[in-house]
Design a protein around this motif. Structure first.
Motif, mmCIF file in Angstrom:
data_model
loop_
_atom_site.group_PDB
_atom_site.id
_atom_site.type_symbol
_atom_site.label_atom_id
_atom_site.label_comp_id
_atom_site.label_asym_id
_atom_site.label_seq_id
_atom_site.Cartn_x
_atom_site.Cartn_y
_atom_site.Cartn_z
ATOM 1 N N LEU A 111 0.817 -1.208 0.000
ATOM 2 C CA LEU A 111 0.000 0.000 0.000
ATOM 3 C C LEU A 111 0.855 1.264 0.000
ATOM 4 O O LEU A 111 1.711 1.463 0.861
ATOM 5 C CB LEU A 111 -0.895 -0.004 1.240
ATOM 6 N N THR A 112 0.590 2.117 -0.979
ATOM 7 C CA THR A 112 1.159 3.467 -0.992
ATOM 8 C C THR A 112 0.090 4.426 -0.493
ATOM 9 O O THR A 112 -1.041 4.412 -0.986
ATOM 10 C CB THR A 112 1.605 3.868 -2.413
ATOM 11 N N ARG A 113 0.443 5.228 0.493
ATOM 12 C CA ARG A 113 -0.526 6.143 1.096
ATOM 13 C C ARG A 113 -0.199 7.585 0.711
ATOM 14 O O ARG A 113 0.973 7.949 0.610
ATOM 15 C CB ARG A 113 -0.497 6.058 2.635
ATOM 16 N N LYS A 114 -1.241 8.395 0.537
ATOM 17 C CA LYS A 114 -1.043 9.824 0.385
ATOM 18 C C LYS A 114 -1.694 10.484 1.581
ATOM 19 O O LYS A 114 -2.894 10.331 1.802
ATOM 20 C CB LYS A 114 -1.646 10.343 -0.925
ATOM 21 N N ARG A 115 -0.864 11.178 2.376
ATOM 22 C CA ARG A 115 -1.303 11.686 3.674
ATOM 23 C C ARG A 115 -1.415 13.213 3.658
ATOM 24 O O ARG A 115 -0.615 13.909 3.039
ATOM 25 C CB ARG A 115 -0.331 11.243 4.765
ATOM 26 N N TRP A 116 -2.426 13.686 4.378
ATOM 27 C CA TRP A 116 -2.667 15.119 4.549
ATOM 28 C C TRP A 116 -2.759 15.422 6.049
ATOM 29 O O TRP A 116 -3.845 15.643 6.573
ATOM 30 C CB TRP A 116 -3.973 15.532 3.879
ATOM 31 N N PRO A 117 -1.643 15.439 6.770
ATOM 32 C CA PRO A 117 -1.718 15.652 8.222
ATOM 33 C C PRO A 117 -2.321 16.994 8.617
ATOM 34 O O PRO A 117 -2.864 17.119 9.718
ATOM 35 C CB PRO A 117 -0.254 15.536 8.671
ATOM 36 N N ASP A 118 -2.242 17.995 7.733
ATOM 37 C CA ASP A 118 -2.815 19.309 8.015
ATOM 38 C C ASP A 118 -4.097 19.551 7.229
ATOM 39 O O ASP A 118 -4.525 20.709 7.070
ATOM 40 C CB ASP A 118 -1.787 20.406 7.698
ATOM 41 N N GLY A 119 -4.721 18.488 6.736
ATOM 42 C CA GLY A 119 -5.933 18.634 5.947
ATOM 43 C C GLY A 119 -5.618 18.926 4.488
ATOM 44 O O GLY A 119 -4.461 19.174 4.111
ATOM 45 N N VAL A 120 -6.660 18.908 3.654
ATOM 46 C CA VAL A 120 -6.434 19.005 2.210
ATOM 47 C C VAL A 120 -5.980 20.397 1.772
ATOM 48 O O VAL A 120 -5.543 20.572 0.629
ATOM 49 C CB VAL A 120 -7.698 18.594 1.432
ATOM 50 N N SER A 121 -6.067 21.391 2.650
ATOM 51 C CA SER A 121 -5.540 22.718 2.319
ATOM 52 C C SER A 121 -4.053 22.805 2.636
ATOM 53 O O SER A 121 -3.396 23.793 2.281
ATOM 54 C CB SER A 121 -6.294 23.807 3.085
ATOM 55 N N GLY A 122 -3.514 21.774 3.278
ATOM 56 C CA GLY A 122 -2.095 21.736 3.606
ATOM 57 C C GLY A 122 -1.304 20.942 2.588
ATOM 58 O O GLY A 122 -1.805 20.533 1.546
ATOM 59 N N GLN A 123 -0.043 20.680 2.906
ATOM 60 C CA GLN A 123 0.859 19.993 1.993
ATOM 61 C C GLN A 123 0.778 18.484 2.219
ATOM 62 O O GLN A 123 1.066 18.001 3.311
ATOM 63 C CB GLN A 123 2.305 20.470 2.209
ATOM 64 N N PRO A 124 0.409 17.708 1.189
ATOM 65 C CA PRO A 124 0.371 16.254 1.347
ATOM 66 C C PRO A 124 1.729 15.631 1.036
ATOM 67 O O PRO A 124 2.638 16.301 0.521
ATOM 68 C CB PRO A 124 -0.653 15.833 0.298
ATOM 69 N N PHE A 125 1.869 14.358 1.321
ATOM 70 C CA PHE A 125 3.059 13.624 0.897
ATOM 71 C C PHE A 125 2.707 12.157 0.691
ATOM 72 O O PHE A 125 1.825 11.604 1.347
ATOM 73 C CB PHE A 125 4.205 13.765 1.913
ATOM 74 N N PHE A 126 3.402 11.540 -0.284
ATOM 75 C CA PHE A 126 3.261 10.108 -0.517
ATOM 76 C C PHE A 126 4.164 9.356 0.441
ATOM 77 O O PHE A 126 5.280 9.796 0.747
ATOM 78 C CB PHE A 126 3.632 9.752 -1.956
ATOM 79 N N GLU A 127 3.683 8.219 0.890
ATOM 80 C CA GLU A 127 4.449 7.407 1.816
ATOM 81 C C GLU A 127 4.356 5.949 1.383
ATOM 82 O O GLU A 127 3.263 5.402 1.235
ATOM 83 C CB GLU A 127 3.896 7.574 3.237
ATOM 84 N N LYS A 128 5.522 5.332 1.174
ATOM 85 C CA LYS A 128 5.576 3.911 0.837
ATOM 86 C C LYS A 128 6.094 3.094 2.010
ATOM 87 O O LYS A 128 5.491 2.099 2.405
ATOM 88 C CB LYS A 128 6.458 3.691 -0.402
ATOM 89 N N ASN A 129 7.236 3.484 2.566
ATOM 90 C CA ASN A 129 7.793 2.752 3.705
ATOM 91 C C ASN A 129 6.900 2.886 4.932
ATOM 92 O O ASN A 129 6.163 3.869 5.083
ATOM 93 C CB ASN A 129 9.197 3.269 4.037
ATOM 94 N N VAL A 130 6.979 1.908 5.816
ATOM 95 C CA VAL A 130 6.189 1.964 7.045
ATOM 96 C C VAL A 130 6.638 3.171 7.867
ATOM 97 O O VAL A 130 7.829 3.475 7.945
ATOM 98 C CB VAL A 130 6.339 0.674 7.870
ATOM 99 N N PRO A 131 5.707 3.893 8.468
ATOM 100 C CA PRO A 131 6.086 5.062 9.262
ATOM 101 C C PRO A 131 6.648 4.664 10.623
ATOM 102 O O PRO A 131 6.424 3.539 11.102
ATOM 103 C CB PRO A 131 4.762 5.816 9.413
ATOM 104 N N ARG A 132 7.343 5.573 11.224
ATOM 105 C CA ARG A 132 7.869 5.359 12.576
ATOM 106 C C ARG A 132 6.708 5.129 13.543
ATOM 107 O O ARG A 132 5.663 5.772 13.453
ATOM 108 C CB ARG A 132 8.678 6.576 13.011
ATOM 109 N N GLY A 133 6.875 4.197 14.448
ATOM 110 C CA GLY A 133 5.848 3.922 15.435
ATOM 111 C C GLY A 133 4.770 2.966 14.955
ATOM 112 O O GLY A 133 3.721 2.833 15.603
ATOM 113 N N THR A 134 5.004 2.283 13.843
ATOM 114 C CA THR A 134 4.024 1.324 13.339
ATOM 115 C C THR A 134 3.832 0.194 14.349
ATOM 116 O O THR A 134 4.809 -0.408 14.795
ATOM 117 C CB THR A 134 4.493 0.733 12.000
ATOM 118 N N PRO A 135 2.590 -0.104 14.737
ATOM 119 C CA PRO A 135 2.357 -1.198 15.703
ATOM 120 C C PRO A 135 2.884 -2.531 15.176
ATOM 121 O O PRO A 135 2.893 -2.778 13.964
ATOM 122 C CB PRO A 135 0.835 -1.225 15.834
ATOM 123 N N ASP A 136 3.307 -3.390 16.099
ATOM 124 C CA ASP A 136 3.890 -4.665 15.669
ATOM 125 C C ASP A 136 2.855 -5.617 15.085
ATOM 126 O O ASP A 136 3.205 -6.619 14.453
ATOM 127 C CB ASP A 136 4.649 -5.330 16.821
#
Length: 303
Positions: free
Chosen positions: A55-80
């Protein structure tokens, strides 16, 4: 004061959900809590589209009016308990680095991703096996991308022409909106190489562009695209991903990439008539069921 996290238990896993009142779609006031609610409720239809697919994710941590980013690798803090798989970056040479992807096979993972403001979920046309081995593509996808002033109505016209070509080859196709201005056609197939699916899709796109030059283009040259529908056959390259059916889009309003009936495609007269939001999609699934259900079970052979 920071928003107090809400702890929930889903299928035996405890998740901490934060900032549920945060508005992610300012134009309509659609909140993170509403995103979580949508993904939780659409999960029975969405998860089969994601299962076993990196899964490739496109994230908008500040909402769609903010800057998004694509993420392929697992993020830091991913549950086991989140399933991950490490594969070579598709299309790369052996000495390029590998990617550790999330594989969203279950509801807790889907909710965890939504809590990270992963609004868009993109998947390849191939899957991985139970031990992470990369399998050959089991979907053929053609992306229909209109060049203004062409719109979704023109895409529907082209989709019907493309459906006729698939029919002539004994293949059934399914349609969905992109959640934006275009749409995609899917053909579930017996596993075959990406070279084979790409070559077949390219051949069909070229035929339609030849037979309907006023409406269709198969070349990526931007100068050729105004007023026509690009048939993007390159989505079958194993390095490419496509927005998953039932995924939200990070647009001004929360639209959804929505499976369609062929009757809807045939009757399309206004582009807005085939634009659906989360509540509408949930109602559609309740009324029509999962229109993409057969994609998980049907295997067709390319000619």
């Amino acid at each position: 004061m920071a928003d107090k996290a809400t702890r929930v238990r889903i299928d035996g896993h405890v998740l901490s959900l934060s900032n549920l009142d945060k508005v992610l779609y300012p134009e309509v006031g659609f909140t993170k809590g509403e995103v979580l609610d949508y993904y939780s409720r659409i999960a029975p239809a969405l998860l089969p589209r994601l299962t076993d697919r990196p899964l490739t994710r496109k994230r908008w941590p500040d909402g769609v009016s903010g800057q998004p980013f694509f993420e392929k690798n697992v993020p830091r803090g991913t549950p086991d308990w989140v399933r991950t798989v490490t594969v070579a970056s598709p299309g790369s040479t052996r000495d390029r680095e590998e990617v550790e992807y999330v594989v969203a096979d279950d509801l807790p993972t889907l909710v965890w991703l939504a809590n990270l403001a992963a609004l868009e979920l993109h998947v390849p046309q191939w899957r991985v096996g139970p031990r992470g081995g990369v399998r050959r593509p089991d979907l053929l996808v053609v992306d229909l991308d209109p060049g203004p002033p062409a719109d979704l109505v023109a895409c529907c016209e082209v989709a019907l022409l493309l459906r006729d070509l698939f029919d002539a080859d004994g293949l059934r196709a399914w349609a969905k909106t992109s959640g934006g201005k275009g749409m995609q056609l899917y053909v579930p197939i017996a596993e075959t190489s990406g070279e084979t699916t790409s070559a077949y899709a390219k051949e069909l796109a070229g035929k339609l562009a030849h037979d309907h030059p006023e409406l269709v283009v198969s070349s990526m040259r931007r100068s050729l695209r105004p007023g026509k529908v690009l048939l993007d056959w390159s989505q079958n390259n194993p390095a490419k991903t496509t927005i998953a059916a039932y995924s939200l889009r990070g647009r001004e309003t929360p639209t959804v990439s929505t499976p369609l009936t062929w009757e809807e495609v045939e009757g399309c007269e206004e582009a807005d008539a085939l634009s659906f939001g989360p509540a509408e999609v949930l109602d559609r699934v309740e009324e029509l069921g999962d229109l993409f259900a057969e994609l998980s079970t049907l295997e067709q052979r390319l000619p």
